[in-house]
Design a protein around this motif. Structure first.
Motif, PDB file in Angstrom:
ATOM      1  N   THR A 629       0.999  -1.219  -0.155  1.00  0.00           N
ATOM      2  CA  THR A 629      -0.106   0.076  -0.049  1.00  0.00           C
ATOM      3  C   THR A 629       0.642   1.499   0.011  1.00  0.00           C
ATOM      4  N   PRO A 630       0.673   2.013  -1.112  1.00  0.00           N
ATOM      5  CA  PRO A 630       1.850   3.239  -1.133  1.00  0.00           C
ATOM      6  C   PRO A 630       1.571   4.372  -0.279  1.00  0.00           C
ATOM      7  N   GLY A 631       2.525   5.079   0.095  1.00  0.00           N
ATOM      8  CA  GLY A 631       2.318   6.348   0.642  1.00  0.00           C
ATOM      9  C   GLY A 631       3.623   7.104   0.526  1.00  0.00           C
ATOM     10  N   ASN A 632       3.184   8.767   0.668  1.00  0.00           N
ATOM     11  CA  ASN A 632       4.432   9.629   0.583  1.00  0.00           C
ATOM     12  C   ASN A 632       5.008   9.918   1.911  1.00  0.00           C
ATOM     13  N   ASP A 633       5.532   8.736   2.456  1.00  0.00           N
ATOM     14  CA  ASP A 633       5.940   8.822   3.658  1.00  0.00           C
ATOM     15  C   ASP A 633       7.597   8.780   3.818  1.00  0.00           C
ATOM     16  N   GLY A 634       8.148   8.677   2.935  1.00  0.00           N
ATOM     17  CA  GLY A 634       9.743   8.791   2.849  1.00  0.00           C
ATOM     18  C   GLY A 634      10.366   9.882   2.724  1.00  0.00           C
ATOM     19  N   ARG A 635      11.597  10.171   3.263  1.00  0.00           N
ATOM     20  CA  ARG A 635      12.269  11.613   3.052  1.00  0.00           C
ATOM     21  C   ARG A 635      13.729  10.654   2.821  1.00  0.00           C
ATOM     22  N   GLY A 636      14.875  11.472   2.540  1.00  0.00           N
ATOM     23  CA  GLY A 636      16.238  11.084   2.340  1.00  0.00           C
ATOM     24  C   GLY A 636      16.975  12.158   1.897  1.00  0.00           C
ATOM     25  N   ARG A 637      18.220  11.857   1.863  1.00  0.00           N
ATOM     26  CA  ARG A 637      19.120  12.789   1.395  1.00  0.00           C
ATOM     27  C   ARG A 637      20.589  12.155   0.992  1.00  0.00           C
ATOM     28  N   SER A 638      21.600  12.724   0.005  1.00  0.00           N
ATOM     29  CA  SER A 638      22.685  12.137  -0.383  1.00  0.00           C
ATOM     30  C   SER A 638      23.481  13.083  -0.684  1.00  0.00           C
ATOM     31  N   SER A 639      24.878  12.989  -0.486  1.00  0.00           N
ATOM     32  CA  SER A 639      25.932  14.084  -0.762  1.00  0.00           C
ATOM     33  C   SER A 639      27.107  13.101  -1.199  1.00  0.00           C
ATOM     34  N   GLY A 640      28.156  13.712  -1.749  1.00  0.00           N
ATOM     35  CA  GLY A 640      29.278  13.226  -2.006  1.00  0.00           C
ATOM     36  C   GLY A 640      30.310  14.124  -2.727  1.00  0.00           C
ATOM     37  N   VAL A 641      31.420  13.645  -3.058  1.00  0.00           N
ATOM     38  CA  VAL A 641      32.463  14.322  -3.931  1.00  0.00           C
ATOM     39  C   VAL A 641      33.036  13.338  -4.822  1.00  0.00           C
ATOM     40  N   GLU A 642      33.287  13.826  -6.016  1.00  0.00           N
ATOM     41  CA  GLU A 642      33.660  12.912  -6.984  1.00  0.00           C
ATOM     42  C   GLU A 642      34.962  13.581  -7.712  1.00  0.00           C
ATOM     43  N   LEU A 643      35.865  12.634  -8.237  1.00  0.00           N
ATOM     44  CA  LEU A 643      36.986  12.869  -9.016  1.00  0.00           C
ATOM     45  C   LEU A 643      37.086  11.940 -10.214  1.00  0.00           C
ATOM     46  N   TYR A 644      37.190  12.893 -11.488  1.00  0.00           N
ATOM     47  CA  TYR A 644      37.290  12.172 -12.540  1.00  0.00           C
ATOM     48  C   TYR A 644      38.410  12.777 -13.329  1.00  0.00           C
ATOM     49  N   VAL A 645      39.242  11.603 -13.982  1.00  0.00           N
ATOM     50  CA  VAL A 645      40.554  12.108 -14.882  1.00  0.00           C
ATOM     51  C   VAL A 645      40.351  11.117 -15.919  1.00  0.00           C
ATOM     52  N   ALA A 646      40.526  11.770 -16.993  1.00  0.00           N
ATOM     53  CA  ALA A 646      40.425  11.095 -18.416  1.00  0.00           C
ATOM     54  C   ALA A 646      41.461  11.451 -19.371  1.00  0.00           C
ATOM     55  N   ARG A 647      41.845  10.512 -20.272  1.00  0.00           N
ATOM     56  CA  ARG A 647      42.754  10.837 -21.019  1.00  0.00           C
ATOM     57  C   ARG A 647      42.598  10.205 -22.366  1.00  0.00           C
ATOM     58  N   ARG A 648      42.599  11.234 -23.530  1.00  0.00           N
ATOM     59  CA  ARG A 648      41.910  10.387 -24.957  1.00  0.00           C
ATOM     60  C   ARG A 648      43.461  10.718 -25.627  1.00  0.00           C
ATOM     61  N   ALA A 649      43.272   9.619 -26.892  1.00  0.00           N
ATOM     62  CA  ALA A 649      44.272   9.846 -27.564  1.00  0.00           C
ATOM     63  C   ALA A 649      44.490  11.267 -28.320  1.00  0.00           C
ATOM     64  N   THR A 650      45.612  11.655 -28.659  1.00  0.00           N
ATOM     65  CA  THR A 650      45.811  13.011 -29.289  1.00  0.00           C
ATOM     66  C   THR A 650      46.461  12.837 -30.656  1.00  0.00           C
ATOM     67  N   SER A 651      47.201  11.494 -30.918  1.00  0.00           N
ATOM     68  CA  SER A 651      47.592  11.100 -32.213  1.00  0.00           C
ATOM     69  C   SER A 651      47.803   9.876 -32.309  1.00  0.00           C
ATOM     70  N   ALA A 652      48.185   9.168 -33.485  1.00  0.00           N
ATOM     71  CA  ALA A 652      48.360   7.889 -33.524  1.00  0.00           C
ATOM     72  C   ALA A 652      49.362   7.303 -32.857  1.00  0.00           C
ATOM     73  N   SER A 653      50.335   7.955 -32.217  1.00  0.00           N
ATOM     74  CA  SER A 653      51.340   7.526 -31.360  1.00  0.00           C
ATOM     75  C   SER A 653      50.991   7.512 -29.994  1.00  0.00           C
ATOM     76  N   THR A 654      49.807   7.908 -29.492  1.00  0.00           N
ATOM     77  CA  THR A 654      49.053   7.835 -28.116  1.00  0.00           C
ATOM     78  C   THR A 654      48.997   6.314 -27.957  1.00  0.00           C
ATOM     79  N   ARG A 655      49.589   5.895 -26.809  1.00  0.00           N
ATOM     80  CA  ARG A 655      49.575   4.410 -26.450  1.00  0.00           C
ATOM     81  C   ARG A 655      48.436   4.301 -25.539  1.00  0.00           C
ATOM     82  N   LEU A 656      48.439   5.001 -24.342  1.00  0.00           N
ATOM     83  CA  LEU A 656      47.796   4.864 -23.222  1.00  0.00           C
ATOM     84  C   LEU A 656      46.559   5.762 -23.217  1.00  0.00           C
ATOM     85  N   THR A 657      45.326   5.383 -23.106  1.00  0.00           N
ATOM     86  CA  THR A 657      44.168   6.067 -22.949  1.00  0.00           C
ATOM     87  C   THR A 657      43.325   5.484 -21.829  1.00  0.00           C
ATOM     88  N   GLY A 658      42.166   6.242 -21.291  1.00  0.00           N
ATOM     89  CA  GLY A 658      41.083   5.589 -20.433  1.00  0.00           C
ATOM     90  C   GLY A 658      40.983   6.691 -19.271  1.00  0.00           C
TER      91      GLY A 658
END
Length: 839
Positions: A629-658
């Protein structure tokens, strides 16, 4: 993707010239990126993607707006220019052995196109908002362990978690999987999975781009609380009469055919088909129909005149299983599964430019998802037994379950953009959904007492035994945004969205705001926030972990769930194709729809039906259970900190990406009189995705993931199982009452006891860790039509726990069995292979 604050995206001019190196069949691409005023744009990202076979290189413009990428094999390429605050723009280029110069001056249209130029940002969300990450189809195809599944690729990104190792469903920043919105070509996709969630409905061979926004998304999209995934399919290759590709992966084989439509100019088609193949072999061996699927997708595009485009698209899929299993040890365990799922999507889109200031896109669609599931089995539950030495003394548990559901969605969506001068674009739109949802089941067999929440879709004890519910519902959404370049460095996008739900009988108004401040040519500060709502509806419950019965939603006065988002991010380009982003978020939820507890009257009537002797009275479950049986009885919260580092190929000689991602966060829910960890609370998560080119022919991809375990509801002990007394076995003259269950020797049968709601999510699962590795081989180097790979998922064969399964063992020193818990739903070491051929 359009920056949250630029009104009319930049005009970008690319001068592309080809310089051949005849002795090596390699050439170079050089060009310049300019804004609408003709000024050069420094630090714009330029992605060069080869059409066939697919490969990708990335460069960045210098202070003069120029870029250069060398050592490119001859062939057809797409050149995409992108910079913070500007809509990406792509043009085609051909690398040949003859020197060729192509000069194209383009004025960006927010929702338009012109001639052979593809404006890839015309339908994407606004890049001004933080939390957006583009994922290319090539990345989906090459990430180790992802099985060419976009959702498994997303699980390596910050803030995104898999609900378990087998499932493609994801939880984003502490929210549930039902809070995620998936849009394909402007159409809401209610079931984006195949094979019970094992794989994705989207074929990366036909996708132009995936874009995930983990929070704070544009007012163009609504009716979800957490995240947005936008999927854009590509057009067929109109430069070829006929072509395509064939591929074989761990789950399926697929065929793609594309080319020009005969008799029409500026028209192309694309048709693809996929089918599982293992079932064709295994069915003959085991003599039963294992789960399998097949789907067909088509797309036809025609530009009858300059500035007008008509696209017709469709998708049809069929899944099924008819499998029986029987143990041959004499224990009597057996099972029969029969399932059938049908997905059908049809749509047409018309895009038009009106002068040089107005563009409009109208999309009409019809979607249907139908599922039939039947299961009948007798099993010996590990969480239920007597304390007899022989486990076979315990009666088998009968599980009998039948479910039928249908979701139909007839929708129209219109998007209008108006350019006002050189610094402002106003976007407005409306979407209407006419929904018909039917949900029915029968559960005459045993319930899943291992689910602490009675409303669990996995057979919780609070679900009704018989359900036959049908709802007609209309949803309407309208939005207005103003993308405004205040100064060359500051861009803002105020937005307002209004949603009306026929089921909730209310209109919600959601203000939203995004801003981007360039702190230099390499650094940008992004902010976004606002209100997000989610109306009640069976179409959301298709992806939910819990079920609520909406049959009487009108009398229950259900309202839309709400969530306030605040997101702040700092992004910096570090050079050599490396980009880093640090982002923090805070979300506050209220009016969450949860299953209500039994009323005191209902609880007392249920308890009164137990006829247990005094010495076993402690085993009567007296605590109120969570119902559907449904009801609008819930509450909540979430928080956080994220770090994202990416490397893409810049030429045909680039070996490592991700890329590498790390997140620390917290999510909690308040309901049932207490505050506790949310189901997908995850204090720490780390992912490392790499691809290293060992040689022209060999490439090694590795995915490493480590994260905290999800919260877990821990059992408080054991209690004696109850069983309905149909034959008056205790000779008290009453039938239908609940009496203690006993084994064939007369000993009581014990089950795990999770107590009251006080036990919800008090514990935590063990930490998750997995290493996946893939070795790819292209026999002819970059120009080869063939591509092979060998892959090992869960290379270290680590036993991760998607849940802890209770296990009862004989205890000679007690009157009841010993309770232990074991890892469950764990993926073993899984080797696989794949092959792709383009023709």
């Amino acid at each position: 993707m359009v920056s949250a604050f630029h009104t009319a995206l930049v005009a970008c001019a690319l001068a592309v010239s080809t310089v051949a190196a005849a002795q090596t069949n390699l050439g170079s691409i050089v060009g310049v990126v300019l804004d609408e005023t003709g000024a050069p744009l420094a630090d714009a990202r330029v992605t060069v993607t080869r059409i066939s076979p697919v490969a990708e290189w990335v460069s960045a413009t210098g202070p003069d707006g120029r870029f250069s990428i060398t050592d490119l094999p001859v062939g057809r390429y797409a050149v995409l220019a992108d910079r913070q605050g500007f809509t990406p723009l792509a043009v085609d280029a051909e690398i040949t052995l003859a020197r060729t110069t192509v000069s194209v001056l383009l004025t960006m249209k927010v929702a338009g196109f012109s001639g052979s130029v593809l404006v890839t940002g015309d339908q994407r969300t606004n890049r001004a908002a933080p939390s957006s990450i583009d994922v290319s189809p090539m990345q989906v195809r090459s990430v180790a362990g992802a099985a060419e599944n976009i959702f498994r690729t997303l699980q390596t990104l910050p803030g995104v978690a898999a609900v378990n190792e087998f499932d493609s469903r994801v939880a984003v920043r502490g929210g549930g999987p039902d809070q995620n919105l998936t849009i394909m070509d402007g159409v809401e996709i209610h079931n984006p999975y195949r094979l019970f969630g094992l794989t994705s409905a989207f074929n990366p061979e036909t996708i132009a781009n995936f874009e995930l926004t983990a929070g704070g998304f544009s007012a163009k999209y609504g009716d979800r609380l957490s995240s947005l995934l936008v999927v854009e399919n590509r057009d067929g290759d109109a430069t070829r009469t006929f072509g395509g590709s064939t591929a074989l992966t761990i789950t399926d084989g697929n065929l793609v055919a594309e080319g020009r439509i005969p008799g029409l100019s500026n028209a192309s088609f694309l048709i693809t088909g996929r089918r599982t193949y293992y079932d064709l072999i295994a069915d003959r061996i085991v003599g039963t129909d294992l789960p399998g699927f097949a789907d067909v997708q088509l797309r036809a595009t025609w530009e009858p005149t300059t500035g007008h485009r008509v696209t017709v698209f469709g998708l049809g899929s069929r899944e099924g299983a008819d499998a029986t299993f029987e143990e041959d040890d004499g224990g009597g365990e057996r099972g029969a599964l029969k399932s059938k799922t049908r997905n059908t999507l049809g749509g047409v889109a018309w895009s038009a430019l009106v002068g040089d200031r107005v563009s409009n896109k109208l999309t009409l669609s019809w979607y249907r998802n139908a599922e039939d599931l039947n299961f009948d089995g007798d099993f010996r539950d590990s969480d239920k037994r007597s304390n007899a030495p022989d486990a076979n003394d315990t009666p088998l548990t009968n599980v009998l379950f039948t479910r039928n559901l249908v979701i139909r969605d007839l929708a129209v969506r219109n998007e209008l953009s108006l350019r006002r001068g050189q610094s402002q674009v106003v976007d407005a739109g409306v979407e209407i959904h006419a929904l018909q949802t039917d949900w029915a089941w029968r559960i005459p067999g045993a319930r899943n007492v291992s689910e602490a929440n009675g409303s669990s879709i996995q057979g919780g004890v609070g679900l009704p035994s018989i359900l036959d519910s049908s709802r007609s519902n209309t949803r309407v959404g309208a939005w207005l945004t103003d993308r405004w370049t205040v100064t060359p460095r500051l861009k803002i996008e105020p937005g307002l969205r209004a949603d009306w739900s026929g089921l909730a009988g209310e209109t919600t108004v959601s203000p939203r705001l995004a801003a981007t401040l360039d702190l230099g040519t390499r650094t940008a500060l992004r902010l976004s926030g606002g209100l997000f709502t989610q109306s009640p509806g069976y179409e959301k419950l298709l992806q939910s972990d819990y079920f609520v019965d909406l049959s009487d939603a009108d009398t229950l006065d259900l309202k839309s769930e709400r969530s306030w988002h605040l997101v702040a991010g700092l992004e910096r380009t570090l050079g050599s194709g490396v980009t880093a982003r640090l982002e923090g978020y805070y979300k506050r939820f209220d009016r969450l729809i949860v299953g209500q507890l039994e009323t005191e009257e209902t609880r007392a009537a249920r308890v009164a039906n137990y006829d247990f002797p005094a010495e076993l009275a402690f085993s009567i479950p007296t605590a109120p259970i969570i119902t559907s049986t449904p009801g609008n009885d819930g509450r909540g919260r979430s928080s956080g900190v994220e770090l994202y580092v990416a490397r893409r190929a810049t030429s045909a000689s680039t070996r490592l990406t991700g890329w590498m991602s790390y997140e620390t966060g917290r999510a909690e829910t308040t309901s049932y009189g207490r505050t506790y960890r949310s189901d997908y609370d995850r204090p720490h998560a780390f992912s490392l995705v790499t691809s290293y080119r060992l040689s022209r022919r060999l490439e090694l991809a590795t995915t490493i993931r480590a994260q905290s375990g999800f919260p877990d509801s821990e059992p408080i002990g054991l209690r004696v199982s109850g069983i309905e007394d149909q034959l008056d076995a205790d000779h008290d003259g009453n039938t239908g009452e609940i009496v203690p269950e006993r084994d064939r020797g007369g000993l009581p049968v014990w089950v795990v006891d999770y107590g009251s709601t006080d036990a919800l999510n008090v514990g935590r699962l063990p930490a998750f860790a997995r290493v996946d590795m893939r070795l790819s081989y292209t026999p002819g180097g970059e120009q080869s039509r063939w591509h092979f790979y060998l892959e090992v998922i869960n290379l270290l064969n680590r036993e991760n726990a998607s849940r802890l399964r209770a296990n009862l063992e004989f205890d000679p020193n007690s009157d009841r069995p010993r309770l232990t818990r074991m890892s469950d739903i764990s993926l073993p070491r899984l080797p696989s292979f794949g092959v792709r051929f383009r023709w």
